[in-house]
Design a protein around this motif. Structure first.
Motif, short mmCIF file in Angstrom:
data_model
loop_
_atom_site.label_atom_id
_atom_site.label_comp_id
_atom_site.label_asym_id
_atom_site.label_seq_id
_atom_site.Cartn_x
_atom_site.Cartn_y
_atom_site.Cartn_z
N ASP A 188 53.14 68.40 24.93
CA ASP A 188 51.87 68.14 25.61
C ASP A 188 51.92 66.73 26.21
OD1 ASP A 188 49.26 67.57 26.36
OD2 ASP A 188 48.37 68.15 24.45
N LEU A 189 51.84 66.65 27.53
CA LEU A 189 51.99 65.36 28.22
C LEU A 189 50.91 64.36 27.84
CD1 LEU A 189 53.19 66.39 31.79
CD2 LEU A 189 54.54 65.62 29.84
N GLN A 190 49.67 64.82 27.67
CA GLN A 190 48.59 63.90 27.30
C GLN A 190 48.84 63.29 25.93
OE1 GLN A 190 45.06 66.29 27.81
NE2 GLN A 190 44.74 65.50 29.88
N ALA A 191 49.32 64.09 24.99
CA ALA A 191 49.61 63.58 23.64
C ALA A 191 50.77 62.59 23.69
CB ALA A 191 49.93 64.74 22.70
N GLU A 239 51.71 60.75 26.33
CA GLU A 239 51.22 59.53 26.98
C GLU A 239 50.44 58.66 26.01
OE1 GLU A 239 49.09 61.04 30.39
OE2 GLU A 239 50.78 60.59 31.71
N LYS A 240 49.63 59.27 25.18
CA LYS A 240 48.85 58.52 24.20
C LYS A 240 49.78 57.85 23.18
CE LYS A 240 44.90 59.02 21.04
NZ LYS A 240 45.11 57.74 20.51
N GLU A 283 51.55 54.75 24.85
CA GLU A 283 50.74 53.80 25.61
C GLU A 283 51.22 52.36 25.45
OE1 GLU A 283 46.72 54.41 24.39
OE2 GLU A 283 47.03 53.63 22.38
N ARG A 320 54.43 56.62 34.55
CA ARG A 320 53.71 57.78 34.02
C ARG A 320 54.70 58.79 33.44
NH1 ARG A 320 54.00 58.10 39.30
NH2 ARG A 320 54.77 60.00 40.27
#
Length: 125
Positions: A15-18, A20-21, A24, A32
Protein backbone atom coordinates in the motif's frame (compact mmCIF):
# COMPACT_ATOMS: atom_id res chain seq x y z
CA UNK A 1 -1.47 -11.64 -3.05
CA UNK A 2 -2.19 -11.63 0.62
CA UNK A 3 -0.65 -12.27 4.00
CA UNK A 4 0.02 -15.94 3.21
CA UNK A 5 2.09 -14.94 0.17
CA UNK A 6 4.13 -12.57 2.33
CA UNK A 7 4.83 -15.31 4.85
CA UNK A 8 5.90 -17.66 2.07
CA UNK A 9 8.42 -15.12 0.71
CA UNK A 10 6.39 -14.05 -2.29
CA UNK A 11 6.50 -10.37 -3.16
CA UNK A 12 3.24 -8.48 -3.12
CA UNK A 13 2.56 -4.86 -3.96
CA UNK A 14 2.47 -2.75 -0.83
CA UNK A 15 0.00 0.00 0.00
CA UNK A 16 1.70 3.19 -1.21
CA UNK A 17 0.07 5.45 1.39
CA UNK A 18 1.27 3.20 4.22
CA UNK A 19 4.79 3.07 2.74
CA UNK A 20 4.88 6.87 2.31
CA UNK A 21 3.87 7.31 5.95
CA UNK A 22 6.57 4.86 7.10
CA UNK A 23 9.19 6.67 5.00
CA UNK A 24 8.24 10.26 5.81
CA UNK A 25 11.59 10.75 7.61
CA UNK A 26 13.56 9.10 4.79
CA UNK A 27 12.25 10.59 1.55
CA UNK A 28 13.14 14.12 0.50
CA UNK A 29 10.75 17.00 -0.02
CA UNK A 30 10.52 16.53 -3.80
CA UNK A 31 10.53 12.75 -3.69
CA UNK A 32 7.49 10.49 -3.93
CA UNK A 33 6.97 6.76 -3.54
CA UNK A 34 5.72 5.36 -6.84
CA UNK A 35 5.83 1.58 -6.37
CA UNK A 36 6.61 -0.76 -3.47
CA UNK A 37 6.83 -4.51 -2.98
CA UNK A 38 6.72 -6.33 0.34
CA UNK A 39 8.62 -9.57 0.96
CA UNK A 40 7.74 -10.90 4.42
CA UNK A 41 8.78 -7.84 6.51
CA UNK A 42 11.20 -6.30 4.02
CA UNK A 43 10.33 -3.77 1.31
CA UNK A 44 11.65 -2.85 -2.11
CA UNK A 45 10.58 0.76 -2.74
CA UNK A 46 10.79 2.68 -6.01
CA UNK A 47 10.61 6.46 -5.72
CA UNK A 48 10.89 8.99 -8.51
CA UNK A 49 14.56 9.48 -7.48
CA UNK A 50 15.97 6.22 -6.07
CA UNK A 51 15.57 2.63 -5.04
CA UNK A 52 15.18 2.05 -1.29
CA UNK A 53 15.71 -1.46 0.09
CA UNK A 54 14.28 -1.81 3.58
CA UNK A 55 15.50 -4.65 5.79
CA UNK A 56 13.63 -5.08 9.07
CA UNK A 57 15.82 -6.96 11.52
CA UNK A 58 15.42 -8.82 14.78
CA UNK A 59 12.41 -10.49 16.34
CA UNK A 60 10.36 -7.31 16.62
CA UNK A 61 11.50 -5.64 13.39
CA UNK A 62 12.22 -2.40 15.25
CA UNK A 63 15.79 -2.30 13.95
CA UNK A 64 15.62 -1.25 10.30
CA UNK A 65 18.28 -0.80 7.62
CA UNK A 66 17.46 1.59 4.76
CA UNK A 67 19.69 0.96 1.76
CA UNK A 68 19.33 3.83 -0.71
CA UNK A 69 20.52 3.41 -4.30
CA UNK A 70 20.25 6.20 -6.89
CA UNK A 71 19.03 4.67 -10.16
CA UNK A 72 22.07 6.00 -12.04
CA UNK A 73 24.30 3.77 -9.86
CA UNK A 74 22.60 0.53 -10.89
CA UNK A 75 24.95 -0.90 -13.51
CA UNK A 76 22.97 -4.06 -14.24
CA UNK A 77 20.67 -6.63 -12.65
CA UNK A 78 19.75 -10.25 -13.12
CA UNK A 79 16.89 -12.61 -12.38
CA UNK A 80 17.55 -16.25 -11.64
CA UNK A 81 14.32 -18.21 -11.83
CA UNK A 82 13.45 -21.17 -9.66
CA UNK A 83 13.95 -24.63 -11.13
CA UNK A 84 12.17 -27.92 -10.65
CA UNK A 85 13.93 -28.78 -7.40
CA UNK A 86 15.15 -25.30 -6.47
CA UNK A 87 12.22 -23.44 -4.94
CA UNK A 88 13.90 -20.02 -4.71
CA UNK A 89 14.26 -17.34 -7.36
CA UNK A 90 16.81 -14.57 -6.93
CA UNK A 91 17.11 -10.94 -8.01
CA UNK A 92 20.64 -9.51 -8.07
CA UNK A 93 21.23 -5.77 -8.38
CA UNK A 94 24.77 -4.66 -9.23
CA UNK A 95 25.79 -1.21 -7.99
CA UNK A 96 28.71 0.80 -9.38
CA UNK A 97 31.84 0.76 -7.20
CA UNK A 98 30.78 -2.39 -5.30
CA UNK A 99 32.10 -5.88 -5.96
CA UNK A 100 29.10 -7.85 -4.69
CA UNK A 101 25.49 -7.45 -5.82
CA UNK A 102 22.52 -6.81 -3.59
CA UNK A 103 20.61 -10.08 -3.60
CA UNK A 104 16.94 -10.68 -2.78
CA UNK A 105 15.33 -14.11 -2.53
CA UNK A 106 11.85 -14.87 -3.85
CA UNK A 107 9.77 -18.01 -3.77
CA UNK A 108 8.81 -19.87 -6.92
CA UNK A 109 6.15 -17.53 -8.29
CA UNK A 110 5.75 -14.76 -10.84
CA UNK A 111 6.29 -11.82 -8.44
CA UNK A 112 10.01 -11.61 -9.18
CA UNK A 113 9.06 -10.54 -12.72
CA UNK A 114 6.93 -7.65 -11.39
CA UNK A 115 9.87 -6.37 -9.32
CA UNK A 116 12.26 -6.81 -12.25
CA UNK A 117 9.90 -4.95 -14.57
CA UNK A 118 9.69 -2.03 -12.13
CA UNK A 119 13.48 -2.01 -11.80
CA UNK A 120 13.88 -1.97 -15.58
CA UNK A 121 11.41 0.90 -15.86
CA UNK A 122 13.17 3.13 -13.32
CA UNK A 123 16.78 2.30 -14.20
CA UNK A 124 16.20 2.93 -17.92
CA UNK A 125 14.60 6.37 -17.52
Amino acid sequence: MGILDGLMGNASEADLQAVEKDLENIVTENERVEKAFKIIRDLIVFTNKRLILIDKQGMTGKKVEYHSVPYRNVTHYSVETAGTFDMDAELKIFISSTSHPISKQFRKDKSIYDVQKALATYVNQ
